[in-house]
Enzyme design. Structure first.
Site, PDB file in Angstrom:
ATOM      1  N   GLU A  24       0.860  -1.184   0.000  1.00 27.26           N
ATOM      2  CA  GLU A  24       0.000   0.000   0.000  1.00 27.26           C
ATOM      3  C   GLU A  24       0.897   1.236   0.000  1.00 27.26           C
ATOM      4  OE1 GLU A  24      -3.895  -1.180   2.449  1.00 27.26           O
ATOM      5  OE2 GLU A  24      -2.040  -1.578   3.563  1.00 27.26           O
ATOM      6  N   ASP A  41     -15.864  -4.113   0.028  1.00 27.05           N
ATOM      7  CA  ASP A  41     -15.409  -3.807   1.389  1.00 27.05           C
ATOM      8  C   ASP A  41     -16.635  -3.709   2.288  1.00 27.05           C
ATOM      9  OD1 ASP A  41     -12.876  -3.621   0.296  1.00 27.05           O
ATOM     10  OD2 ASP A  41     -12.987  -1.458   0.033  1.00 27.05           O
TER      11      ASP A  41
END
Length: 247
Positions: free
Chosen positions: A8, A128
């Site tokens: 990330e 998500d």
């Protein structure tokens, strides 16, 4: 089961976020390109990169990501800031094996359907889930969709896979971190990649036996060394059942 090491990126650095808060990143003092190469050398079959800067339209990480894509020698799955077909096309042209779309799917599902038809087996749907609802915009906005209903929206589309993130489990609030993954994997029309469920090596073992789960994404646990990648790859190998020999 495929292990996808996760890198990330925020302001050119490897980070992990708590509840998606870019203002409070956990910074890992490693070179992202070198770390990607280390994952490939350890035997990873694929890699996921999430570009947090791109979510706000900032392309500062683009050159680094291209360097990783062209240098690691394994497929790279890229997410972060995909809002248009043009940007999806651009990164596929740059060599990204698959594009991960989440927020775009909540606000513009028809564009995802079109992208899946244009690039079959290259569009990954990110689902998500927090407190039963699909969230978007880097986990900041809760939609009205429950996960099952959301999956049905894309039931007939040629998606490469579906990444399901159990946010409750990721932040340590879920009592049963596999319950949501198990349920949705059984409902999905594409292979499921689980995210947010791996904190230790035993979690890899448990996930391997969940039907319809083809892979898992591991980020923070690799960086803080709670999980060793080589060990996780070994555990994730297909289980070969003993077969009786014909006499």
């Amino acid at each position: 089961m495929i292990i996808y090491p996760l890198i990330e990126l925020l302001e050119g650095r490897c980070v992990s976020l708590y509840r998606g808060r870019t203002e409070e990143p956990q910074i890992w003092h490693v070179d992202p390109v070198k770390r990607a190469q280390e994952y490939a050398e350890a035997g990873a079959e694929a890699l996921q990169i999430t570009d947090f800067d791109a979510m706000s339209g900032d392309e500062r990480n683009a050159d680094m990501i291209r360097e990783i894509i062209h240098g690691v020698g394994i497929p790279v799955q890229l997410g972060g800031g995909f809002r248009t077909l043009d940007r999806i096309s651009e990164w596929i042209d740059h060599g990204a094996a698959r594009i991960v779309v989440g927020t775009m799917a909540v606000y513009q599902p028809d564009l995802i359907k079109e992208a899946a038809k244009l690039y079959p087996d290259q569009i990954v749907l990110a689902v998500d889930v927090f407190e039963g609802k699909v969230v978007s915009d880097g986990w900041h906005n809760k939609s009205a969709f429950d996960a099952s209903t959301f999956l049905k929206t894309f039931e007939g589309d040629p998606l490469a896979s579906i990444v399901i993130t159990d946010i409750d489990a990721d932040i340590g609030d879920a009592e049963d971190s596999l319950a949501l993954i198990t349920q949705l994997a059984g409902e999905a029309n594409a292979p499921v990649i689980a995210r947010g469920t791996i904190c230790e090596i035993d979690d890899v073992s448990r996930l391997q036996y969940v039907p319809h789960v083809s892979g898992t994404i591991i980020g923070r646990a690799l960086f803080d060394r709670s999980v060793d990648l080589a060990e996780a790859l070994e555990v994730a190998k297909p289980v070969v059942e003993p077969r009786a020999e014909f006499i």
